[in-house]
Write a protein that holds these residues in place. Structure first.
Motif, PDB file in Angstrom:
ATOM      1  N   PHE A  60     -14.992 -16.196  -1.016  1.00 14.61           N
ATOM      2  CA  PHE A  60     -14.802 -14.851  -0.751  1.00 14.61           C
ATOM      3  C   PHE A  60     -13.560 -14.412  -0.973  1.00 14.61           C
ATOM      4  O   PHE A  60     -12.597 -13.728  -0.254  1.00 14.61           O
ATOM      5  N   ARG A  61     -12.875 -14.815  -2.104  1.00 13.91           N
ATOM      6  CA  ARG A  61     -11.564 -14.616  -2.475  1.00 13.91           C
ATOM      7  C   ARG A  61     -11.199 -13.085  -2.765  1.00 13.91           C
ATOM      8  O   ARG A  61     -12.170 -12.461  -3.303  1.00 13.91           O
ATOM      9  N   HIS A  62     -10.063 -12.764  -2.467  1.00 10.94           N
ATOM     10  CA  HIS A  62      -9.556 -11.354  -2.650  1.00 10.94           C
ATOM     11  C   HIS A  62      -8.005 -11.221  -3.057  1.00 10.94           C
ATOM     12  O   HIS A  62      -7.443 -12.023  -2.441  1.00 10.94           O
ATOM     13  N   TYR A  63      -7.711 -10.597  -3.911  1.00 11.96           N
ATOM     14  CA  TYR A  63      -6.413 -10.605  -4.417  1.00 11.96           C
ATOM     15  C   TYR A  63      -5.274 -10.093  -3.183  1.00 11.96           C
ATOM     16  O   TYR A  63      -4.078 -10.883  -3.193  1.00 11.96           O
ATOM     17  N   LEU A  64      -5.937  -9.558  -2.228  1.00 13.38           N
ATOM     18  CA  LEU A  64      -4.705  -9.243  -1.015  1.00 13.38           C
ATOM     19  C   LEU A  64      -4.606 -10.557  -0.402  1.00 13.38           C
ATOM     20  O   LEU A  64      -3.654 -10.777   0.109  1.00 13.38           O
ATOM     21  N   SER A  65      -5.639 -11.342  -0.139  1.00 19.03           N
ATOM     22  CA  SER A  65      -5.448 -12.627   0.587  1.00 19.03           C
ATOM     23  C   SER A  65      -4.520 -13.567  -0.501  1.00 19.03           C
ATOM     24  O   SER A  65      -3.872 -14.128   0.217  1.00 19.03           O
ATOM     25  N   ILE A  66      -4.826 -13.859  -1.559  1.00 19.37           N
ATOM     26  CA  ILE A  66      -4.312 -14.481  -2.508  1.00 19.37           C
ATOM     27  C   ILE A  66      -2.890 -14.311  -2.377  1.00 19.37           C
ATOM     28  O   ILE A  66      -1.927 -15.340  -2.205  1.00 19.37           O
ATOM     29  N   CYS A  67      -2.374 -13.053  -2.516  1.00 20.59           N
ATOM     30  CA  CYS A  67      -0.872 -12.561  -2.740  1.00 20.59           C
ATOM     31  C   CYS A  67      -0.208 -12.779  -1.358  1.00 20.59           C
ATOM     32  O   CYS A  67       0.852 -13.301  -1.577  1.00 20.59           O
ATOM     33  N   LEU A  68      -0.840 -12.354  -0.350  1.00 15.41           N
ATOM     34  CA  LEU A  68      -0.190 -12.978   1.159  1.00 15.41           C
ATOM     35  C   LEU A  68      -0.011 -14.396   1.347  1.00 15.41           C
ATOM     36  O   LEU A  68       0.722 -14.638   1.865  1.00 15.41           O
TER      37      LEU A  68
END
Length: 520
Positions: A91-99
């Motif tokens: 359930f990846r998301h760019y907000l989680s990846i960058c944080l």
């Protein structure tokens, strides 16, 4: 540096040393000196923390650094999982990846000194700076960049959640590109400004921190501004959720009892309070992990900023007014440089060690919090499937025979028997299979005689398998002649079997299949 090192002709009492013994090099402004006479300035040996804190302070710092190591492992696990495993597992998301990337960079600022074990002091009284120590430059840069990135990405996450809940805005690709520009552009600009106008040096433990000069303007104030905006936006979102909940309690309309979704004729702007509450509740149920991460990260950053700014301002105040540390200096002189009896009087110079330890522990645990809140158990099972995949392929059946177990078919409703071109025979590897799926209108089952049809409809074929003919006929769609979408006067309706495509009454000699009456 040893505190009892002797200097020939040193006019300063133990443990202080005259600054004229050391010229240039290191971060000269980081010295803690006091003027005894017009020509004599006596300085405290470096590093200052060795004199203001007990020896257990280094143990606290080491534990916090090892916590950062665990946090880095958690961040790396998350990033690799998001990159390798399928999205339904992570359930990846760019907000989680960058944080997570930002927290990883900040943790590196504490781990690099642990691995390199740098020398904090350039000489007996002068700490090292980023110009004289590459480890200092690296750790300070990573700490600043990670702190900036963490604040910006929790800010963007809070904005995204606020737009979804309060304004019913579906954030899409435009917001993603905007976030990438802001989330990484502002941290890079902030770090460049901090390094150019302030610089970093060993001022508080083995990690380099920003110097006092211009630090409020190029780091602390902008960082706290974005942190404050994040808190305001987050609490505004919470306030809206509370308002919607209270409004739903007072909503007694019967139209909202049956469904939590807006009706077909109503837009999302005309939802009743109960419908709005159900929508907000669904969003919070999906985003509660992100909300928790925002609160944790922003609390850590604000706590660290306040503590370090207070520490920095205290040291600068002592440099300007030596009378503030008069009792502590007098105690050191009275005890000939022994710090233990004077630690209670050093409180005017530094922040309490418990507070410092709490800040370091919270910063080191950020990666662990990310793993606990953004990680999922499906990531572990995904890695198990990925690692065991080559070994499990050996145990897979190479073909599905015509006598496959019915239990396998029940488990997977999408599976179909793979038949060879000769009906009733097992498909061999040398025969190209003809895949039959429900969405393939060109796939036809072989024609059978009336006898075989009789057997098929009775539930079994010659080989004992159930093979119902789902694809034997194709229905043609015709637009309805009559429409009752708007009120009209009743009309006389006559029924014609040919218009409705109903089956004509069977003839006396015609065979009727009772199991096929439901087909057109």
């Amino acid at each position: 540096m040893s505190s009892n090192q002797s200097f020939a002709g040193n006019p300063c009492p133990v443990p202080f040393v005259q600054d004229t013994f050391f010229t240039g090099g290191g971060f000269v402004e980081g010295r803690l000196c006091a003027s005894v006479t017009a020509d004599i300035r006596c300085c405290l040996p470096c590093p200052m923390t060795d004199w203001a804190y007990p020896d257990s302070f280094k143990t606290v710092g080491s534990v916090a650094q090892w916590l950062s190591v665990v946090g880095i492992i958690c961040c790396v696990f998350l990033l690799i999982s998001w990159a390798v495993l399928p999205v339904e597992k992570t359930f990846r998301h760019y907000l989680s990846i960058c944080l997570t990337t930002g927290v990883l960079l900040m943790s590196l600022g504490f781990v690099i000194p642990l691995a390199a074990q740098p020398e904090e002091c350039f000489d007996h009284i002068t700490p090292n700076s980023m110009q004289t120590s590459s480890v200092c430059a690296a750790s300070g840069t990573f700490l600043l960049l990670g702190g900036w990135a963490g604040v910006m990405w929790v800010f963007l996450r809070a904005v995204s959640l606020h737009l979804q809940i309060c304004w019913q805005v579906v954030v899409g690709r435009n917001f993603m590109w905007f976030s990438q520009g802001v989330g990484w552009g502002i941290p890079v600009i902030g770090v460049v400004c901090a390094l150019v106008f302030s610089g970093v040096s060993f001022r508080f433990g083995s990690t380099c921190h920003i110097n006092h000069k211009n630090s409020l303007a190029d780091l602390w104030i902008p960082l706290l501004v974005f942190a404050g905006l994040t808190i305001i936006i987050q609490f505004a979102t919470f306030g809206y959720c509370i308002k919607v909940y209270l409004a739903s309690l007072a909503d007694n309309s019967a139209s909202t009892e049956g469904s939590g979704l807006p009706s077909y004729t109503n837009s999302i702007r005309t939802m009743t309070p109960k419908q709005a509450y159900r929508r907000v509740r669904r969003v919070i149920e999906l985003q509660w992990r992100g909300i928790a991460i925002v609160l944790i990260i922003i609390t850590d950053v604000i706590f660290f900023s306040i503590v370090f700014v207070f520490q920095d301002n205290t040291v600068e105040a002592v440099k300007r007014d030596q009378s503030i540390a008069g009792d502590w200096i007098g105690c050191l002189l009275q005890n000939t440089g022994k710090k233990e009896p004077c630690l209670s009087k050093a409180a005017v110079l530094v922040v309490n060690m418990k507070t410092v330890g709490a800040v370091l522990f919270l910063l080191g645990m950020n990666g662990i919090w990310l793993a606990l809140l953004l990680g999922r158990w499906s990531m572990v099972t995904g890695w198990v499937d990925l690692i065991m995949g080559p070994f499990s392929d050996r145990n897979k059946r190479e073909f599905v025979s015509v006598d496959a177990r019915l239990d396998d078919l029940k488990k997977d409703t999408r599976s179909y028997e793979m038949l060879s071109r000769d009906d009733g025979k097992t498909m061999d590897d040398s025969v190209t299979p003809s895949v039959v799926t429900p969405v393939s209108p060109t796939a036809k089952l072989p024609m059978r005689s009336p006898t075989s049809t009789n057997n098929r409809d009775s539930g079994a074929s010659n080989d004992g398998r159930r093979t119902p003919d789902y694809f034997g006929h194709t229905a043609r769609y015709h637009a309805p002649v009559r429409s009752f979408s708007s009120p009209r006067p009743p009309q006389t309706v006559t029924w014609d079997a040919r218009e409705t495509y109903a089956r004509s009454p069977p003839k006396q000699d015609e065979y009727v299949n009772p199991l096929g009456l439901n087909r057109i």
